[in-house]
Design a protein around this motif. Structure first.
Motif, PDB file in Angstrom:
ATOM      1  N   GLY A 122       5.329  -6.002  12.616  1.00  0.00           N
ATOM      2  CA  GLY A 122       6.671  -6.266  12.705  1.00  0.00           C
ATOM      3  C   GLY A 122       7.456  -4.790  12.856  1.00  0.00           C
ATOM      4  O   GLY A 122       8.427  -4.811  13.353  1.00  0.00           O
ATOM      5  N   LYS A 123       6.796  -4.079  12.164  1.00  0.00           N
ATOM      6  CA  LYS A 123       7.207  -2.415  12.377  1.00  0.00           C
ATOM      7  C   LYS A 123       7.093  -1.803  13.936  1.00  0.00           C
ATOM      8  O   LYS A 123       7.870  -1.422  14.390  1.00  0.00           O
ATOM      9  CB  LYS A 123       6.232  -1.560  11.646  1.00  0.00           C
ATOM     10  CG  LYS A 123       6.518  -1.577  10.034  1.00  0.00           C
ATOM     11  CD  LYS A 123       5.766  -0.431   9.320  1.00  0.00           C
ATOM     12  CE  LYS A 123       6.159  -0.830   8.020  1.00  0.00           C
ATOM     13  NZ  LYS A 123       5.271   0.182   6.928  1.00  0.00           N
ATOM     14  N   CYS A 164      -0.014  -6.985  18.768  1.00  0.00           N
ATOM     15  CA  CYS A 164      -1.099  -7.326  17.785  1.00  0.00           C
ATOM     16  C   CYS A 164      -2.508  -6.439  18.079  1.00  0.00           C
ATOM     17  O   CYS A 164      -2.975  -5.842  17.285  1.00  0.00           O
ATOM     18  CB  CYS A 164      -1.582  -8.767  18.024  1.00  0.00           C
ATOM     19  SG  CYS A 164      -2.871  -9.386  16.610  1.00  0.00           S
ATOM     20  N   GLN A 220      10.162  -3.066  15.696  1.00  0.00           N
ATOM     21  CA  GLN A 220      11.081  -2.159  15.386  1.00  0.00           C
ATOM     22  C   GLN A 220      11.300  -0.999  16.276  1.00  0.00           C
ATOM     23  O   GLN A 220      12.355  -0.360  16.330  1.00  0.00           O
ATOM     24  CB  GLN A 220      11.259  -1.859  14.111  1.00  0.00           C
ATOM     25  CG  GLN A 220      11.213  -2.696  12.787  1.00  0.00           C
ATOM     26  CD  GLN A 220      11.167  -2.536  11.390  1.00  0.00           C
ATOM     27  OE1 GLN A 220      11.427  -1.243  11.232  1.00  0.00           O
ATOM     28  NE2 GLN A 220      10.812  -3.248  10.595  1.00  0.00           N
ATOM     29  N   ALA A 249      -1.602  -2.946  16.692  1.00  0.00           N
ATOM     30  CA  ALA A 249      -1.622  -3.201  15.202  1.00  0.00           C
ATOM     31  C   ALA A 249      -3.029  -3.283  14.410  1.00  0.00           C
ATOM     32  O   ALA A 249      -3.523  -2.543  13.422  1.00  0.00           O
ATOM     33  CB  ALA A 249      -0.904  -4.474  14.907  1.00  0.00           C
ATOM     34  N   ASN A 286       0.496  -8.402   9.669  1.00  0.00           N
ATOM     35  CA  ASN A 286       1.697  -8.939   9.940  1.00  0.00           C
ATOM     36  C   ASN A 286       2.819  -7.810   9.911  1.00  0.00           C
ATOM     37  O   ASN A 286       3.884  -7.736  10.543  1.00  0.00           O
ATOM     38  CB  ASN A 286       2.077 -10.048   8.992  1.00  0.00           C
ATOM     39  CG  ASN A 286       1.201 -11.412   9.330  1.00  0.00           C
ATOM     40  OD1 ASN A 286       1.002 -11.229  10.328  1.00  0.00           O
ATOM     41  ND2 ASN A 286       1.110 -11.993   8.399  1.00  0.00           N
ATOM     42  N   GLU A 287       2.824  -6.944   8.586  1.00  0.00           N
ATOM     43  CA  GLU A 287       3.849  -5.805   8.468  1.00  0.00           C
ATOM     44  C   GLU A 287       3.713  -4.956   9.345  1.00  0.00           C
ATOM     45  O   GLU A 287       4.812  -4.294   9.864  1.00  0.00           O
ATOM     46  CB  GLU A 287       3.201  -5.235   6.974  1.00  0.00           C
ATOM     47  CG  GLU A 287       4.181  -3.846   6.750  1.00  0.00           C
ATOM     48  CD  GLU A 287       3.766  -3.404   5.392  1.00  0.00           C
ATOM     49  OE1 GLU A 287       4.384  -2.102   5.018  1.00  0.00           O
ATOM     50  OE2 GLU A 287       2.807  -3.856   4.865  1.00  0.00           O
ATOM     51  N   ILE A 288       2.499  -4.589   9.894  1.00  0.00           N
ATOM     52  CA  ILE A 288       2.464  -3.418  10.848  1.00  0.00           C
ATOM     53  C   ILE A 288       2.956  -4.036  12.479  1.00  0.00           C
ATOM     54  O   ILE A 288       3.798  -3.336  13.134  1.00  0.00           O
ATOM     55  CB  ILE A 288       0.885  -3.017  11.318  1.00  0.00           C
ATOM     56  CG1 ILE A 288       0.723  -2.206   9.848  1.00  0.00           C
ATOM     57  CG2 ILE A 288       1.022  -2.072  12.514  1.00  0.00           C
ATOM     58  CD1 ILE A 288      -0.877  -1.708  10.010  1.00  0.00           C
TER      59      ILE A 288
END
Length: 304
Positions: free
Chosen positions: A6-7, A28, A10, A31, A2-4
């Motif tokens: 999200g990045k 996904c 960005q 990621a 989830n963190e990746i």
């Protein structure tokens, strides 16, 4: 994950809308490749703090593993042997099916003859060439010799080619005496900053046959030296010049086209800048883009 993811989301804010990762599925998938790359590095980190059986260095042993073997040599104060075995494991690679079979056969004289350690090769380089010639038939038969890994699949198994790779590599490692002396000379030339030292070592290997003419072999080898803590170095770039898979992945990411005409040298700064957002390191970005572009819509684990 989830963190990746999200990045990755960005990235658009800095580079503008990228159609290649507009959909959640592709974000996904990339990621997942990043996570796989991080796990491969974590695996090496885990090995560093574990005990290592001396048999890992022995190509005649059923548990031969040159990655662990390099760590064993290092822990016993044999830096040149550790770096040499790292070269051996990088040159032949770990095949998806045969694993370390080809490396073990060449390093161990096909079970009939000496183990070609750094010290043994230094004492008798001609003998190494003779061993290869004597086993030319075995080398030509992959069912006997084993195969190169996917990263090294275009390397020749002809005795003359392998002998030339070992000869020119040995000259590189011993140019200033031993590997420790090479690092001292490197630091004296460019300083001790890990990125600069990595770059200097990478560029200095241009004369190594089977490594210097391309990019992947050098990148894998010098990166492994850092991962195994044999040298205080870290890649400060993805080194896209002369790249194939990573460059195709970068082209797909930024232009939604693997075959875009932009050169690796021109695209490299943009890919390097991704790490300001992702924070996973240049090796992970390089590796994950390479694997992601092979199957951008459905995660596939790639190895060997």
């Amino acid at each position: 994950m989830n963190e990746i993811v999200g990045k990755i989301g960005q990235i658009d804010a800095q580079f503008g809308p990228l159609p290649s990762i507009a959909g959640a599925q592709r974000r996904c998938c990339w990621a997942q490749q990043i996570v796989s790359s991080l796990r491969r590095i974590s695996y090496t980190d885990a090995l560093i703090v574990r005990g290592v059986d001396a048999a890992r260095c022995d190509p005649h042993s059923g548990i031969f593993d040159p990655v662990r073997g390099s760590l064993h040599f290092q822990r016993n104060g044999q830096l040149d042997e550790a770096v040499w075995l790292t070269f051996v494991l990088t040159h032949f690679g770990k095949h998806a099916v045969d694993e370390w079979k080809l490396a073990a056969n060449v390093y161990g004289s096909f079970g009939v003859g000496p183990v070609w350690t750094f010290a043994q090769y230094a004492a008798d380089p001609a003998g190494f060439g003779n061993m290869l010639d004597a086993n030319s038939g075995r080398l030509a038969d992959a069912s006997i010799s084993g195969s190169f890994s996917n990263h090294r699949k275009f390397q020749s198994k002809k005795p003359q080619a392998i002998a030339e790779t070992f000869r020119t590599y040995y000259e590189w490692q011993t140019e200033f005496g031993g590997f420790r002396d090479l690092m001292i000379a490197t630091h004296a030339s460019v300083g001790q900053e890990p990125h600069a030292a990595f770059d200097a070592l990478y560029k200095s290997m241009k004369g190594v046959y089977g490594f210097g003419g391309g990019r992947l072999g050098r990148f894998d080898f010098v990166t492994m030296l850092g991962k195994l803590q044999l040298a205080p170095i870290v890649p400060g770039s993805v080194y896209l010049d002369k790249a194939t898979g990573p460059l195709a992945g970068a082209r797909l990411l930024f232009f939604n086209n693997r075959d875009h005409s932009i050169t690796g040298k021109a695209l490299e700064p943009r890919v390097d800048a991704l790490d300001q957002i992702l924070g996973v390191g240049k090796q992970v970005i390089e590796d994950s883009l390479c694997n992601w572009q092979k199957s951008p819509d459905a995660y596939v684990y790639f190895r060997g």
